[in-house]
Design a protein around this motif. Sequence first.
Motif, PDB file in Angstrom:
ATOM      1  N   ASN A 181       9.226   7.281 -12.273  1.00 58.20           N
ATOM      2  CA  ASN A 181       8.167   8.040 -11.618  1.00 58.20           C
ATOM      3  C   ASN A 181       8.435   8.072 -10.119  1.00 58.20           C
ATOM      4  O   ASN A 181       9.284   7.345  -9.618  1.00 58.20           O
ATOM      5  CB  ASN A 181       6.811   7.385 -11.872  1.00 58.20           C
ATOM      6  N   ASP A 182       7.669   8.892  -9.422  1.00 57.41           N
ATOM      7  CA  ASP A 182       7.824   8.887  -7.975  1.00 57.41           C
ATOM      8  C   ASP A 182       7.360   7.543  -7.438  1.00 57.41           C
ATOM      9  O   ASP A 182       6.607   6.821  -8.073  1.00 57.41           O
ATOM     10  CB  ASP A 182       7.066  10.045  -7.333  1.00 57.41           C
ATOM     11  N   GLN A 183       7.801   7.221  -6.261  1.00 58.24           N
ATOM     12  CA  GLN A 183       7.467   5.948  -5.647  1.00 58.24           C
ATOM     13  C   GLN A 183       6.576   6.201  -4.443  1.00 58.24           C
ATOM     14  O   GLN A 183       6.794   7.144  -3.683  1.00 58.24           O
ATOM     15  CB  GLN A 183       8.744   5.237  -5.187  1.00 58.24           C
ATOM     16  N   SER A 184       5.579   5.370  -4.279  1.00 60.00           N
ATOM     17  CA  SER A 184       4.724   5.504  -3.109  1.00 60.00           C
ATOM     18  C   SER A 184       4.169   4.145  -2.711  1.00 60.00           C
ATOM     19  O   SER A 184       4.111   3.223  -3.510  1.00 60.00           O
ATOM     20  CB  SER A 184       3.589   6.496  -3.360  1.00 60.00           C
ATOM     21  N   ARG A 212       0.708   2.714  -1.230  1.00 64.18           N
ATOM     22  CA  ARG A 212      -0.693   3.092  -1.041  1.00 64.18           C
ATOM     23  C   ARG A 212      -1.352   2.153  -0.036  1.00 64.18           C
ATOM     24  O   ARG A 212      -1.294   0.936  -0.169  1.00 64.18           O
ATOM     25  CB  ARG A 212      -1.430   3.039  -2.364  1.00 64.18           C
ATOM     26  N   ARG A 254      -1.635  16.895   1.665  1.00 61.90           N
ATOM     27  CA  ARG A 254      -0.277  16.350   1.577  1.00 61.90           C
ATOM     28  C   ARG A 254       0.562  17.069   2.623  1.00 61.90           C
ATOM     29  O   ARG A 254       0.557  18.292   2.697  1.00 61.90           O
ATOM     30  CB  ARG A 254       0.313  16.566   0.184  1.00 61.90           C
ATOM     31  N   SER A 289       6.859  12.608   1.794  1.00 55.45           N
ATOM     32  CA  SER A 289       5.581  13.255   2.076  1.00 55.45           C
ATOM     33  C   SER A 289       4.524  12.185   2.314  1.00 55.45           C
ATOM     34  O   SER A 289       4.728  11.012   2.006  1.00 55.45           O
ATOM     35  CB  SER A 289       5.158  14.190   0.941  1.00 55.45           C
ATOM     36  N   GLU A 300       4.809   8.685   0.365  1.00 56.07           N
ATOM     37  CA  GLU A 300       5.526   9.088  -0.850  1.00 56.07           C
ATOM     38  C   GLU A 300       7.017   9.233  -0.578  1.00 56.07           C
ATOM     39  O   GLU A 300       7.430   9.807   0.423  1.00 56.07           O
ATOM     40  CB  GLU A 300       4.936  10.390  -1.379  1.00 56.07           C
ATOM     41  N   TYR A 318      11.859  11.201  -5.750  1.00 53.03           N
ATOM     42  CA  TYR A 318      12.000  10.752  -7.125  1.00 53.03           C
ATOM     43  C   TYR A 318      13.286   9.953  -7.278  1.00 53.03           C
ATOM     44  O   TYR A 318      14.299  10.263  -6.660  1.00 53.03           O
ATOM     45  CB  TYR A 318      12.036  11.955  -8.073  1.00 53.03           C
ATOM     46  N   TYR A 362       0.354  11.644   1.719  1.00 55.32           N
ATOM     47  CA  TYR A 362      -0.872  12.113   1.082  1.00 55.32           C
ATOM     48  C   TYR A 362      -2.028  11.387   1.750  1.00 55.32           C
ATOM     49  O   TYR A 362      -2.157  10.163   1.657  1.00 55.32           O
ATOM     50  CB  TYR A 362      -0.803  11.807  -0.411  1.00 55.32           C
ATOM     51  N   ASP A 369      -1.079   7.576   1.103  1.00 58.30           N
ATOM     52  CA  ASP A 369       0.042   7.280   0.219  1.00 58.30           C
ATOM     53  C   ASP A 369       1.310   7.763   0.913  1.00 58.30           C
ATOM     54  O   ASP A 369       1.447   8.957   1.205  1.00 58.30           O
ATOM     55  CB  ASP A 369      -0.091   8.001  -1.125  1.00 58.30           C
TER      56      ASP A 369
END
Length: 116
Positions: free
Chosen positions: A86-89, A91, A47, A58, A76, A79, A60, A74
């Motif tokens: 939840n956190d958002q990402s 993918r 990360r 960030s 990211e 928050y 990942y 991912d």
Amino acid sequence: MTETVKNIWRLDKDPTIKSILILLQHEVGPDNFMLLNESELNEKAVRIIYPSTQRDLSAYIYSYAQRIDHYGLDLEFPYLIEAAANDQSIRLDNLTAEEVIEKVIEHLQIKVPNSV
């Protein structure tokens, strides 16, 4: 733990992850990204953040569960303000190394040194 990546070969990471970090380091320089929470990740994932003062975004990067010579990524985001969120990402799977580098630089807004 957050640290700049000085010697990628000394990391306890799979060669596929070391390869992508070397490519990123070649594109943006050794001091233009940092590893985040490295001890919490397995050997086939990393990360990263940029700059060291901005931890809102960030990326990942992982090589597990991907085709050979491909990566998962991912992107990211911070928050959300709501307590239950939840956190958002975003993918992305089975990307080439070049696609990963391009998307990481764009997502983290890394300033690429001028090339001659």
